[in-house]
Design an enzyme around this catalytic site. Structure first.
Site, PDB file in Angstrom:
ATOM      1  CG  ASP A  27      -2.063   0.952   1.107  1.00 37.83           C
ATOM      2  OD1 ASP A  27      -2.358   1.394  -0.025  1.00 37.83           O
ATOM      3  OD2 ASP A  27      -2.669   1.283   2.137  1.00 37.83           O
ATOM      4  CD1 TRP A  32       7.296   6.521  -2.868  1.00 43.77           C
ATOM      5  CD2 TRP A  32       6.857   6.923  -5.030  1.00 43.77           C
ATOM      6  NE1 TRP A  32       8.495   6.590  -3.528  1.00 43.77           N
ATOM      7  CE2 TRP A  32       8.255   6.835  -4.863  1.00 43.77           C
ATOM      8  CE3 TRP A  32       6.342   7.170  -6.300  1.00 43.77           C
ATOM      9  CZ2 TRP A  32       9.150   6.985  -5.918  1.00 43.77           C
ATOM     10  CZ3 TRP A  32       7.238   7.325  -7.358  1.00 43.77           C
ATOM     11  CH2 TRP A  32       8.627   7.224  -7.157  1.00 43.77           C
ATOM     12  CG  ASN A  75      -7.783  -2.220  -4.882  1.00 46.25           C
ATOM     13  OD1 ASN A  75      -6.867  -3.002  -4.631  1.00 46.25           O
ATOM     14  ND2 ASN A  75      -8.090  -1.231  -4.049  1.00 46.25           N
ATOM     15  CB  SER A 202      -7.557  -3.524   3.195  1.00 47.90           C
ATOM     16  OG  SER A 202      -7.332  -2.290   3.826  1.00 47.90           O
TER      17      SER A 202
END
Ligand code: IPE
Ligand code: IPE
Ligand code: MG
Length: 246
Positions: A27, A32, A75, A202
């Site tokens: 994750d 980033w 996702n 998750s």
């Protein structure tokens, strides 16, 4: 405890008591990229590079079972272009994987493969079959994976077996359920590592993590280094696991 292993390529002295199965929740790719003013896709690309680096390192230090959460059943809610980027990276990896993985690494995909195009699914299955006899390390990649989805799938398989007269409801127990999970035959997760500062699972390997230890760090996945993994392994070695006993 003696803190050195013959095959270790680590600069750190690692414990002898390494986890049987380390689960990585990769994750922080998006953050980033954001920190650098880049699109999220750059973060995913960098995350994929780091995945390869960490896999190699795990093999070097002698880990036996490693799993990586790459894409969850949840996702799919993300913007289409982001999902496309991740799927492209996944496709690239499947093509490149034989160059990346050294001999003696078994590869397993965790998750519902039925969602993928036929050609991709066939490549995934072929890779699993071709590497099934390798014993040094098992690399699991969780794509279109959800822990609840996995357990629901197991329930469906067992219900069908009962319906077909192959087993009785009384035969359904922890073992028969575990046998219907994607991780069949793989030891439960001993250590979950989640970078990026989130303190949650998750929906990752929820059955297999029943007695896992957790290691959280604020470092984002693309920056998660072998040194950081060493720290997690040393931390794990110091945990007192009781499994409900005293
Ligand atoms: C992990 O990074 C990769 C996937 C979940 C596919 P994220 O994309 O979740 O990165 P953050 O959490 O937004 O930083
Ligand atoms: C977990 O990360 C899934 C993967 C790393 C593949 P998420 O970024 O999707 O998790 P949440 O939404 O923060 O819980
Ligand atoms: Mg995230």
């Amino acid at each position: 405890m003696a803190l050195f292993d013959k095959k270790k390529k680590s600069e750190t002295e690692l414990p002898e008591n390494l986890p049987q199965h380390v689960g990585f929740i990769m994750d922080g790719n998006g953050r980033w990229a954001k920190k650098r003013g880049l699109p999220r896709s750059f973060g995913h690309r960098e995350g994929a590079k780091n995945f390869k680096k960490i896999v190699r390192y795990c093999k070097d230090i002698g880990l036996k079972n490693i799993s990586f959460y790459a894409f969850s059943t949840e996702n799919w809610q993300r913007p289409k272009d982001e999902v496309d980027t991740i799927m492209d990276l996944f496709r690239e990896y499947i093509v490149d994987v034989r160059n990346h993985l050294s001999e003696n690494t078994r590869m397993i995909f965790l998750g519902d493969k039925s969602i993928f195009d036929d050609d991709l699914r066939e490549k995934m299955i072929k890779l699993e079959e071709d590497t099934a006899h390798y014993t040094e390390m098992t690399l699991m990649m969780a794509v279109n994976y959800g822990g609840r989805d996995e357990i629901a799938n197991a329930a469906r398989i067992l219900a069908q077996n009962v319906k077909d007269g192959e087993m009785n409801p009384e035969d359904i127990n922890e073992e028969s359920i575990a046998d219907c999970l994607y991780t069949r035959g793989i030891p439960d997760v001993d250590l979950v590592i989640r970078p990026s500062g989130e303190l949650r699972l998750s929906n990752y390997l929820i059955w297999q993590c029943a007695y896992a230890e957790y290691y959280f760090t604020d470092i984002l996945w693309p920056d998660f280094s072998p040194k950081e993994l060493d720290k997690a392994l040393i931390d794990f070695d110091g945990r007192h696991r009781r499994f409900g006993g005293v």
